[in-house]
Design a protein around this motif. Sequence first.
Motif, PDB file in Angstrom:
ATOM      1  N   GLY A  16       0.809  -1.196   0.000  1.00 31.67           N
ATOM      2  CA  GLY A  16       0.000   0.000   0.000  1.00 31.67           C
ATOM      3  C   GLY A  16       0.848   1.254   0.000  1.00 31.67           C
ATOM      4  N   LEU A  17       0.461   2.203   0.833  1.00 32.66           N
ATOM      5  CA  LEU A  17       1.117   3.507   0.857  1.00 32.66           C
ATOM      6  C   LEU A  17       2.471   3.426   1.550  1.00 32.66           C
ATOM      7  N   VAL A  18       3.508   3.808   0.813  1.00 34.46           N
ATOM      8  CA  VAL A  18       4.857   3.899   1.365  1.00 34.46           C
ATOM      9  C   VAL A  18       5.445   5.211   0.889  1.00 34.46           C
ATOM     10  N   ILE A  19       5.860   6.058   1.812  1.00 39.34           N
ATOM     11  CA  ILE A  19       6.479   7.331   1.465  1.00 39.34           C
ATOM     12  C   ILE A  19       7.989   7.169   1.528  1.00 39.34           C
ATOM     13  N   PRO A  20       8.694   7.373   0.417  1.00 42.05           N
ATOM     14  CA  PRO A  20      10.155   7.251   0.457  1.00 42.05           C
ATOM     15  C   PRO A  20      10.757   8.235   1.455  1.00 42.05           C
ATOM     16  N   GLU A 301       3.418  -1.237  -8.806  1.00 40.78           N
ATOM     17  CA  GLU A 301       2.463  -1.541  -7.746  1.00 40.78           C
ATOM     18  C   GLU A 301       3.144  -1.546  -6.383  1.00 40.78           C
ATOM     19  N   ASP A 302       4.377  -2.021  -6.337  1.00 42.20           N
ATOM     20  CA  ASP A 302       5.111  -2.094  -5.068  1.00 42.20           C
ATOM     21  C   ASP A 302       5.779  -0.748  -4.796  1.00 42.20           C
ATOM     22  N   ALA A 303       5.241  -0.007  -3.846  1.00 42.10           N
ATOM     23  CA  ALA A 303       5.735   1.338  -3.575  1.00 42.10           C
ATOM     24  C   ALA A 303       7.158   1.349  -3.033  1.00 42.10           C
ATOM     25  N   THR A 304       7.611   0.234  -2.468  1.00 38.41           N
ATOM     26  CA  THR A 304       8.967   0.207  -1.924  1.00 38.41           C
ATOM     27  C   THR A 304      10.022   0.272  -3.031  1.00 38.41           C
TER      28      THR A 304
END
Length: 344
Positions: A16-20, A301-304
Amino acid sequence: MKLFDAHSHMHMGPRGLVIPAAVEQTPFTFDGAAIMSTHPRDYIKVDSIVSGLRDRDCRAVPCYGIHPWFLYDVLTSSDDEEVDWLGELKQRLIDHPDAIVGEIGLDGNRWVEVEQSDQSEESIWKRERVLACPMELQRKAFEEQSDQSEESIWKRERVLACPMELQRKAFEEQLVLAAELQRPVSIHVVSAWGELFAAFDNVRERMKHKHDQMAVQVVDEQRKRRKPKPKLLPPKIYFHAFSGKAGALPSIRSACTKGNIPLEDVYFGFPPAIKNFYAPKTPGIMKEIGIRQMLLETDLEDATSAWDDLKRGVTGISEALDMTESEVATITYNNAHRFYFEAM
């Protein structure tokens, strides 16, 4: 310097939501993303990610539409004679005046292999199982299909995952909706440029007819001449993950110009996640397009993994165009601002 992901699917990813996080070794910071739907079931998830980004002081754009990979599933997911997916999409856009239409498009290279003339429950189940998967799993499934032997349960007859006539109809309806509501659009096109140009022709004619019906007779011919030409296509067009050849660009520009869309409002993206990013032809295509019409995107799709791909995008574009990474970051960020946040 800020980076904006112009095309993200992080709502479909495992985390889901991941902020760098800010990294000392880089001058870049993550400023936000446009979150692209692929299916009506995505809409609530898109809203959640957009809200989460905004709560963290990032810019975010909700994008609603049906991707051609998932269109067949949408059209066959109900026992009703006709699923009102278009009415649902229209209401979403009306309720979210900051939203654009995306991701929509045409794909002539998305196949499923079925037994010839086999309409058994097993074959239908295989088809629907693949089409219901997230995009990254679909890619893996289709790659595995192509590697199987003649004895494979997937027989030799290949059919498009969604028939092109259905793709064309849905694509045109979404383009018309975007044009009527004056919303930008993000377009996916693979092995279907002829179909895209034909769709643009049809949409231009439909929109011209609508404008002609609404036109009021103007007695003052001088005022009539000063009246701007109505836009017959969506006001801003973004060809995401561009896979065409440099030779296709004049036809693309001509098709947009015929719809009264200024070429400065036509953009292209090249995500590092797609193999075309590394193709020998790509630097030449980027040069033909020019930095002023390019958007930075990940299509992930993978926010990481998105942060690394944003930086790869900056590096790849800077090398192709013989520019500094700072110049690429600044200009693509400004391009994203014009495409997503400036009024029509």
